[in-house]
Design a protein around this motif. Structure first.
Motif, PDB file in Angstrom:
ATOM      1  N   MET A 112      -6.778  10.676  38.688  1.00  0.00           N
ATOM      2  CA  MET A 112      -5.680  11.232  37.894  1.00  0.00           C
ATOM      3  C   MET A 112      -5.835  10.796  36.437  1.00  0.00           C
ATOM      4  SD  MET A 112      -3.948  13.379  39.598  1.00  0.00           S
ATOM      5  CE  MET A 112      -2.511  13.698  38.578  1.00  0.00           C
ATOM      6  N   GLU A 113      -7.021  11.084  35.917  1.00  0.00           N
ATOM      7  CA  GLU A 113      -7.375  10.661  34.559  1.00  0.00           C
ATOM      8  C   GLU A 113      -7.320  11.872  33.617  1.00  0.00           C
ATOM      9  OE1 GLU A 113     -11.184   8.808  32.055  1.00  0.00           O
ATOM     10  OE2 GLU A 113     -11.418   9.401  34.152  1.00  0.00           O
ATOM     11  N   GLU A 114      -6.550  11.748  32.548  1.00  0.00           N
ATOM     12  CA  GLU A 114      -6.480  12.812  31.542  1.00  0.00           C
ATOM     13  C   GLU A 114      -7.619  12.602  30.556  1.00  0.00           C
ATOM     14  OE1 GLU A 114      -3.155  15.301  29.037  1.00  0.00           O
ATOM     15  OE2 GLU A 114      -2.803  13.139  29.302  1.00  0.00           O
ATOM     16  N   ILE A 115      -8.649  13.448  30.641  1.00  0.00           N
ATOM     17  CA  ILE A 115      -9.829  13.266  29.789  1.00  0.00           C
ATOM     18  C   ILE A 115      -9.697  14.021  28.470  1.00  0.00           C
ATOM     19  CG2 ILE A 115     -11.415  12.733  31.678  1.00  0.00           C
ATOM     20  CD1 ILE A 115     -12.411  15.643  31.532  1.00  0.00           C
ATOM     21  N   GLU A 116      -8.846  15.036  28.460  1.00  0.00           N
ATOM     22  CA  GLU A 116      -8.453  15.735  27.236  1.00  0.00           C
ATOM     23  C   GLU A 116      -7.015  16.190  27.452  1.00  0.00           C
ATOM     24  OE1 GLU A 116     -11.037  18.774  25.636  1.00  0.00           O
ATOM     25  OE2 GLU A 116     -12.784  17.886  26.640  1.00  0.00           O
ATOM     26  N   LYS A 117      -6.376  16.650  26.397  1.00  0.00           N
ATOM     27  CA  LYS A 117      -4.991  17.079  26.546  1.00  0.00           C
ATOM     28  C   LYS A 117      -4.875  18.153  27.617  1.00  0.00           C
ATOM     29  CE  LYS A 117      -1.121  19.146  24.022  1.00  0.00           C
ATOM     30  NZ  LYS A 117      -0.110  18.521  24.877  1.00  0.00           N
ATOM     31  N   ASP A 118      -4.045  17.884  28.621  1.00  0.00           N
ATOM     32  CA  ASP A 118      -3.773  18.810  29.723  1.00  0.00           C
ATOM     33  C   ASP A 118      -5.009  19.152  30.563  1.00  0.00           C
ATOM     34  OD1 ASP A 118      -1.075  18.898  29.140  1.00  0.00           O
ATOM     35  OD2 ASP A 118      -1.268  20.615  27.808  1.00  0.00           O
ATOM     36  N   ILE A 119      -5.992  18.249  30.572  1.00  0.00           N
ATOM     37  CA  ILE A 119      -7.146  18.385  31.471  1.00  0.00           C
ATOM     38  C   ILE A 119      -7.261  17.079  32.247  1.00  0.00           C
ATOM     39  CG2 ILE A 119      -9.632  18.719  31.705  1.00  0.00           C
ATOM     40  CD1 ILE A 119      -9.591  20.364  29.161  1.00  0.00           C
ATOM     41  N   ILE A 120      -7.042  17.150  33.551  1.00  0.00           N
ATOM     42  CA  ILE A 120      -6.959  15.957  34.384  1.00  0.00           C
ATOM     43  C   ILE A 120      -7.963  16.035  35.518  1.00  0.00           C
ATOM     44  CG2 ILE A 120      -5.457  14.698  36.007  1.00  0.00           C
ATOM     45  CD1 ILE A 120      -3.127  15.543  34.114  1.00  0.00           C
TER      46      ILE A 120
END
Length: 389
Positions: free
Chosen positions: A252-260
């Motif tokens: 559950m890692e957000e790697i970019e805004k609104d991309i998990i």
């Protein structure tokens, strides 16, 4: 080069002796889901309390060095190469060849023997009772949640799987465990009683009170880690800082805004993923898009059934992975279509032979009112992270 069948624990103990491996107290972590998170949280809690800690985890997402950590810093290429050579030379005349996992385990334990940490945290590869990591006696055992996974190796019921996980409990030791599943709880308690082991259930800790994340499985993993630290330290400082600063990639890692990205790949983990995805989409008033791949030996139909029954997904991006275990997109597409129809859902579907191509396309198409989740396999998470760094 690698043995296809894992060696007996007696063979592993012989090799441990040949390699001259001597470790301090071991914290041994088993379970179906959350093992790596427990290892990461516990490592960081110990580090914040000025304790030197070696950590062995699996699988790696991008580079094999990630599996062998000293104070959460991966082993260097130079040390990895040097110890790898030493292991090969020492075990060259051994009666049995190691599996790949056993080989990496030997490298890790030689490295820890050389660097003298105060504690070593070992994550089991699979199961526990017969796992290569189960060869040390001075241990604190931590058992995370238990669910249906690797049934072809561990058994077709929760009780059978729990028995394999409980096999890490040693005589007159302590076991900390997630007691939320009644069947697993019963087996672990029976095993602990037979071993005269002290039991500390997760229910002793109010994990819902932890505020560092909204993700339930992270709270439970952190609580198990805190309970573990409580058995190792007289006083625990800087818990909040340790938990907040722990980054465990692909969960559950957000790697970019609104991309998990989330490595959920079995039934219980996928159920938790859908709950987290629904919660996040609702709070932020976003539509859901899903990039997914599932390896061949997982229950693809069950995974798609859970997702399609629980989530309204605007578009699916199905992809193959660069692994011999990868499912074909045809298999994924056929399974998904059947379950979409069953659960009366309508979604767009695109298929890709490359996860990087799929990710780039999904990212390009994502609108401001949408959230993109990538899920289904830790191999997929690794490919996305590598392509996105």
């Amino acid at each position: 080069m690698w043995a296809k069948k894992k060696n007996s624990l007696s063979e592993v103990r012989k090799n441990i002796e040949i390699l001259g491996i001597k470790l301090p107290k071991v914290i041994h972590v088993a379970g179906t889901n959350g093992k790596g998170s427990v290892c990461a949280y516990l490592s960081n809690i110990l580090i914040k309390n000025h304790i030197k800690v070696g950590t062995f985890i699996s699988p790696h997402l991008i580079e094999v060095n990630e599996r062998i950590l000293l104070d959460m810093t991966p082993i260097s290429d130079r040390e990895l190469e040097s110890i790898s050579k030493y292991v090969r030379e020492k075990l060259g005349n051994s009666d049995t060849s190691p599996t790949y996992f056993e080989y990496i385990f030997y490298i890790a334990t030689v490295f820890f023997s050389k660097t003298n940490p105060d504690y070593v945290i070992l994550e089991t590869g699979m199961g526990g009772r017969l796992d290569v990591t189960n060869v040390f006696e001075d241990t604190l055992s931590i058992i995370t949640s238990i669910g249906m996974d690797h049934m072809q190796f561990l058994g077709n019921s929760i009780k059978e799987i729990a028995y394999e996980k409980a096999g890490i409990i040693k005589h007159n030791s302590t076991v900390i465990f997630d007691d939320s599943n009644e069947e697993a709880n019963e087996i672990i308690r029976e095993f602990a009683k037979a071993k005269a082991a002290k039991i500390i259930p997760l229910s002793d800790f109010d994990y819902e009170s932890l505020k560092f994340t909204y993700v339930k499985y992270k709270k439970k993993a952190a609580a198990l880690a805190i309970l573990g630290a409580g058995q190792l330290l007289n006083t625990i400082d800087n818990i909040d800082e340790a938990l907040t600063k722990t980054v465990w990639h692909g969960r559950m890692e957000e790697i970019e805004k609104d991309i998990i990205i989330d490595g959920a790949h079995n039934e219980p983990a996928i159920i938790e993923f859908t709950e987290n995805a629904m919660k996040l989409a609702k709070v932020n008033n976003k539509k859901i898009k899903l990039l997914i791949s599932v390896v061949k030996d997982k229950e693809v139909e069950k995974i798609f059934d859970i997702i399609t029954s629980k989530l309204e997904v605007k578009k699916y991006y199905l992809t193959a992975m660069n692994s011999y275990r990868s499912n074909s997109t045809d298999e994924l597409y056929n399974s998904l279509n059947i379950l979409l129809e069953k659960n009366k859902r309508q979604s767009k579907i695109s298929c890709y032979n490359s996860s990087i191509e799929a990710f780039n396309e999904a990212k390009k198409e994502k609108a401001d009112d949408e959230i993109l989740f990538c899920v289904g396999s830790l191999y997929l998470m690794g490919e996305i992270l590598e392509g996105n760094r």
